[in-house]
Motif scaffolding. Structure first.
Motif, PDB file in Angstrom:
ATOM      1  N   LEU A 157       0.851  -1.184   0.000  1.00 53.77           N
ATOM      2  CA  LEU A 157       0.000   0.000   0.000  1.00 53.77           C
ATOM      3  C   LEU A 157       0.886   1.233   0.000  1.00 53.77           C
ATOM      4  CD1 LEU A 157      -2.711  -0.875   2.704  1.00 53.77           C
ATOM      5  CD2 LEU A 157      -2.922  -1.051   0.223  1.00 53.77           C
ATOM      6  N   PRO A 158       0.435   2.344  -0.584  1.00 52.11           N
ATOM      7  CA  PRO A 158       1.242   3.563  -0.586  1.00 52.11           C
ATOM      8  C   PRO A 158       1.168   4.336   0.721  1.00 52.11           C
ATOM      9  CG  PRO A 158      -0.802   3.950  -1.751  1.00 52.11           C
ATOM     10  CD  PRO A 158      -0.795   2.487  -1.396  1.00 52.11           C
ATOM     11  N   ILE A 159       0.402   3.826   1.684  1.00 54.97           N
ATOM     12  CA  ILE A 159       0.259   4.430   3.010  1.00 54.97           C
ATOM     13  C   ILE A 159       0.308   3.316   4.049  1.00 54.97           C
ATOM     14  CG2 ILE A 159      -1.088   6.440   2.244  1.00 54.97           C
ATOM     15  CD1 ILE A 159      -3.619   4.900   3.091  1.00 54.97           C
ATOM     16  N   PRO A 160       0.559   3.654   5.326  1.00 55.82           N
ATOM     17  CA  PRO A 160       0.437   2.630   6.372  1.00 55.82           C
ATOM     18  C   PRO A 160      -1.003   2.143   6.469  1.00 55.82           C
ATOM     19  CG  PRO A 160       1.678   4.544   7.160  1.00 55.82           C
ATOM     20  CD  PRO A 160       1.073   4.931   5.848  1.00 55.82           C
ATOM     21  N   ALA A 161      -1.224   1.085   7.236  1.00 58.06           N
ATOM     22  CA  ALA A 161      -2.565   0.548   7.434  1.00 58.06           C
ATOM     23  C   ALA A 161      -3.518   1.669   7.849  1.00 58.06           C
ATOM     24  CB  ALA A 161      -2.536  -0.545   8.501  1.00 58.06           C
ATOM     25  N   HIS A 162      -4.739   1.643   7.305  1.00 52.90           N
ATOM     26  CA  HIS A 162      -5.670   2.756   7.482  1.00 52.90           C
ATOM     27  C   HIS A 162      -7.004   2.264   8.021  1.00 52.90           C
ATOM     28  CE1 HIS A 162      -7.908   1.431   3.899  1.00 52.90           C
ATOM     29  NE2 HIS A 162      -6.716   1.101   3.428  1.00 52.90           N
ATOM     30  N   LYS A 163      -7.854   3.202   8.391  1.00 52.83           N
ATOM     31  CA  LYS A 163      -9.173   2.861   8.913  1.00 52.83           C
ATOM     32  C   LYS A 163     -10.072   2.333   7.803  1.00 52.83           C
ATOM     33  CE  LYS A 163      -9.180   6.340  12.621  1.00 52.83           C
ATOM     34  NZ  LYS A 163      -9.875   7.539  13.157  1.00 52.83           N
ATOM     35  N   HIS A 164     -11.056   1.538   8.180  1.00 48.85           N
ATOM     36  CA  HIS A 164     -12.040   1.037   7.226  1.00 48.85           C
ATOM     37  C   HIS A 164     -12.999   2.157   6.820  1.00 48.85           C
ATOM     38  CE1 HIS A 164     -10.966  -3.192   7.502  1.00 48.85           C
ATOM     39  NE2 HIS A 164     -10.896  -3.073   8.811  1.00 48.85           N
ATOM     40  N   GLY A 165     -13.517   2.029   5.613  1.00 48.57           N
ATOM     41  CA  GLY A 165     -14.576   2.933   5.170  1.00 48.57           C
ATOM     42  C   GLY A 165     -14.107   4.285   4.673  1.00 48.57           C
ATOM     43  N   VAL A 166     -12.804   4.486   4.517  1.00 44.75           N
ATOM     44  CA  VAL A 166     -12.290   5.771   4.026  1.00 44.75           C
ATOM     45  C   VAL A 166     -12.285   5.731   2.498  1.00 44.75           C
ATOM     46  CG1 VAL A 166     -10.365   7.388   4.064  1.00 44.75           C
ATOM     47  CG2 VAL A 166     -10.871   5.994   6.086  1.00 44.75           C
ATOM     48  N   ASP A 167     -12.838   6.763   1.871  1.00 45.03           N
ATOM     49  CA  ASP A 167     -12.950   6.790   0.411  1.00 45.03           C
ATOM     50  C   ASP A 167     -11.843   7.588  -0.269  1.00 45.03           C
ATOM     51  OD1 ASP A 167     -15.295   5.231   0.289  1.00 45.03           O
ATOM     52  OD2 ASP A 167     -16.513   6.978   0.769  1.00 45.03           O
ATOM     53  N   ARG A 168     -11.295   8.587   0.442  1.00 47.48           N
ATOM     54  CA  ARG A 168     -10.278   9.444  -0.165  1.00 47.48           C
ATOM     55  C   ARG A 168      -9.116   9.608   0.800  1.00 47.48           C
ATOM     56  NH1 ARG A 168     -11.840  11.204  -4.855  1.00 47.48           N
ATOM     57  NH2 ARG A 168     -10.046  12.577  -5.046  1.00 47.48           N
ATOM     58  N   PHE A 169      -7.922   9.766   0.220  1.00 47.40           N
ATOM     59  CA  PHE A 169      -6.712   9.886   1.010  1.00 47.40           C
ATOM     60  C   PHE A 169      -5.846  11.012   0.450  1.00 47.40           C
ATOM     61  CE2 PHE A 169      -8.161   5.539   1.166  1.00 47.40           C
ATOM     62  CZ  PHE A 169      -7.997   5.176   2.502  1.00 47.40           C
ATOM     63  N   VAL A 170      -5.052  11.609   1.291  1.00 44.27           N
ATOM     64  CA  VAL A 170      -4.021  12.548   0.860  1.00 44.27           C
ATOM     65  C   VAL A 170      -2.691  11.824   1.022  1.00 44.27           C
ATOM     66  CG1 VAL A 170      -2.895  14.751   1.241  1.00 44.27           C
ATOM     67  CG2 VAL A 170      -5.376  14.566   1.502  1.00 44.27           C
ATOM     68  N   ILE A 171      -2.030  11.565  -0.103  1.00 39.21           N
ATOM     69  CA  ILE A 171      -0.782  10.811  -0.108  1.00 39.21           C
ATOM     70  C   ILE A 171       0.319  11.684  -0.685  1.00 39.21           C
ATOM     71  CG2 ILE A 171       0.394   8.721  -0.862  1.00 39.21           C
ATOM     72  CD1 ILE A 171      -2.339   7.420  -1.253  1.00 39.21           C
ATOM     73  N   ASP A 172       1.299  11.992   0.130  1.00 35.08           N
ATOM     74  CA  ASP A 172       2.425  12.834  -0.297  1.00 35.08           C
ATOM     75  C   ASP A 172       1.922  14.132  -0.922  1.00 35.08           C
ATOM     76  OD1 ASP A 172       5.097  13.480  -0.529  1.00 35.08           O
ATOM     77  OD2 ASP A 172       5.355  12.467  -2.443  1.00 35.08           O
ATOM     78  N   GLY A 173       0.886  14.712  -0.313  1.00 35.29           N
ATOM     79  CA  GLY A 173       0.359  15.995  -0.759  1.00 35.29           C
ATOM     80  C   GLY A 173      -0.646  15.926  -1.882  1.00 35.29           C
ATOM     81  N   LYS A 174      -0.962  14.734  -2.379  1.00 39.93           N
ATOM     82  CA  LYS A 174      -1.914  14.590  -3.485  1.00 39.93           C
ATOM     83  C   LYS A 174      -3.150  13.853  -3.000  1.00 39.93           C
ATOM     84  CE  LYS A 174      -2.437  12.772  -8.195  1.00 39.93           C
ATOM     85  NZ  LYS A 174      -1.771  12.064  -9.320  1.00 39.93           N
ATOM     86  N   GLU A 175      -4.338  14.411  -3.267  1.00 41.81           N
ATOM     87  CA  GLU A 175      -5.583  13.757  -2.871  1.00 41.81           C
ATOM     88  C   GLU A 175      -5.996  12.752  -3.942  1.00 41.81           C
ATOM     89  OE1 GLU A 175     -10.215  14.726  -1.574  1.00 41.81           O
ATOM     90  OE2 GLU A 175      -8.801  16.378  -1.901  1.00 41.81           O
ATOM     91  N   VAL A 176      -6.272  11.522  -3.509  1.00 39.85           N
ATOM     92  CA  VAL A 176      -6.653  10.459  -4.436  1.00 39.85           C
ATOM     93  C   VAL A 176      -7.804   9.669  -3.820  1.00 39.85           C
ATOM     94  CG1 VAL A 176      -4.333  10.240  -5.406  1.00 39.85           C
ATOM     95  CG2 VAL A 176      -4.996   8.823  -3.449  1.00 39.85           C
ATOM     96  N   ASP A 177      -8.520   8.925  -4.672  1.00 35.38           N
ATOM     97  CA  ASP A 177      -9.563   8.056  -4.138  1.00 35.38           C
ATOM     98  C   ASP A 177      -8.961   6.704  -3.764  1.00 35.38           C
ATOM     99  OD1 ASP A 177      -9.777   6.081  -6.361  1.00 35.38           O
ATOM    100  OD2 ASP A 177     -10.492   7.803  -7.506  1.00 35.38           O
ATOM    101  N   ALA A 178      -9.776   5.872  -3.127  1.00 37.38           N
ATOM    102  CA  ALA A 178      -9.274   4.631  -2.544  1.00 37.38           C
ATOM    103  C   ALA A 178      -8.722   3.655  -3.581  1.00 37.38           C
ATOM    104  CB  ALA A 178     -10.372   3.961  -1.733  1.00 37.38           C
ATOM    105  N   THR A 179      -9.125   3.779  -4.841  1.00 37.54           N
ATOM    106  CA  THR A 179      -8.616   2.841  -5.846  1.00 37.54           C
ATOM    107  C   THR A 179      -7.106   2.966  -6.021  1.00 37.54           C
ATOM    108  OG1 THR A 179      -9.043   4.397  -7.662  1.00 37.54           O
ATOM    109  CG2 THR A 179     -10.807   2.846  -7.092  1.00 37.54           C
ATOM    110  N   TYR A 180      -6.547   4.144  -5.698  1.00 36.09           N
ATOM    111  CA  TYR A 180      -5.113   4.347  -5.868  1.00 36.09           C
ATOM    112  C   TYR A 180      -4.294   3.512  -4.891  1.00 36.09           C
ATOM    113  CZ  TYR A 180      -5.244   8.002  -9.388  1.00 36.09           C
ATOM    114  OH  TYR A 180      -5.404   8.692 -10.564  1.00 36.09           O
TER     115      TYR A 180
END
Length: 243
Positions: A157-180
């Protein structure tokens, strides 16, 4: 022994691989050193710097007598984004099966994946052919890489383990949806390469971070061997979730 029994077509799965019996080119008693590359991008989408650092530390932990480790890139992953290729191919391959399996069910009974798949527009024939050609380019790119290396180490995963049910993430300053979150694993789905994942660190918040070992086609023996080496030096070996 298990893989020798599982390999090859079973008569029911049209996508199974008709694997010839041949050595993977690596004898662990050989004097030839293992050559292992590592990367976190580009080509996988955004990656949290903390995750990238753990991938690098995992690769460097293997460096030593008999193992050569190098930072690498695979240009084919930058030319064709595997997640986009996957979506264009598998909508048309999976959507009819999803429709059949969920026939007569109310929307409230469907899991998010099924709802998403059924809501996607059909891929046109021209786009489907383009996607299949892109998949071939990805296979060619990995084939070129594995002509020089025995394995590839990446993140899962491009992030550490995350909470369930989250649809969007900010990864290294970029907002992406969960498919990423599939950015580094979907290339294996598209190309048919084997991979194995194991924990190799924790985030600042104590959440687990896994790394992925990718091998050439039908070379499961190699990545299982490398995984055993990496497991021995993992800083989280034997760790368990806190109660």
């Amino acid at each position: 022994m298990a893989f020798s029994q599982l390999s090859g077509p079973d008569g029911h799965d049209a996508f199974s691989s008709n694997a010839p019996v041949y050595p993977d080119g690596l004898s662990f008693a050989s004097l030839r050193p293992l050559r292992i590359g590592w990367m976190t991008g580009p080509g996988f989408g955004p990656v949290d710097p903390e995750v990238a650092a753990i991938v690098r530390s995992a690769a460097e932990a293997l460096q030593g007598p008999g193992v050569v480790v190098e930072h690498v890139s695979i240009p084919a992953l930058e030319q064709d984004f595997a997640l986009d290729v996957f979506n264009r191919i598998h909508v048309m391959e999976m959507k009819p099966a999803f429709a059949a399996a969920t026939a007569g069910r109310s929307p409230d009974e469907l899991y998010k994946m099924a709802k998403t798949m059924l809501s996607l527009p059909d891929t046109s024939m021209s786009d489907f052919i383009d996607a299949e050609q892109a998949a071939e380019r990805l296979r060619d790119g990995f084939a070129e890489y594995f002509s020089q290396y025995d394995a590839l180490i990446t993140h899962v995963l491009p992030i550490p383990a995350h909470k369930h049910g989250v649809d969007r993430f900010v990864i290294d300053g970029k907002e992406v949806d969960a498919t990423y979150l599939q950015g580094a694993t979907v290339p294996l789905n598209v190309t048919g390469l084997p991979g194995i994942a194991l924990p190799f660190g924790k985030s600042r918040e104590g959440m687990p971070v896994n790394v992925q070992i990718v091998g050439k086609w039908h070379a499961e023996r190699t990545i299982l061997h490398i995984a055993s080496l990496l497991e021995e030096v993992s800083p989280v070996k034997g760790a368990h979730p806190s109660l």
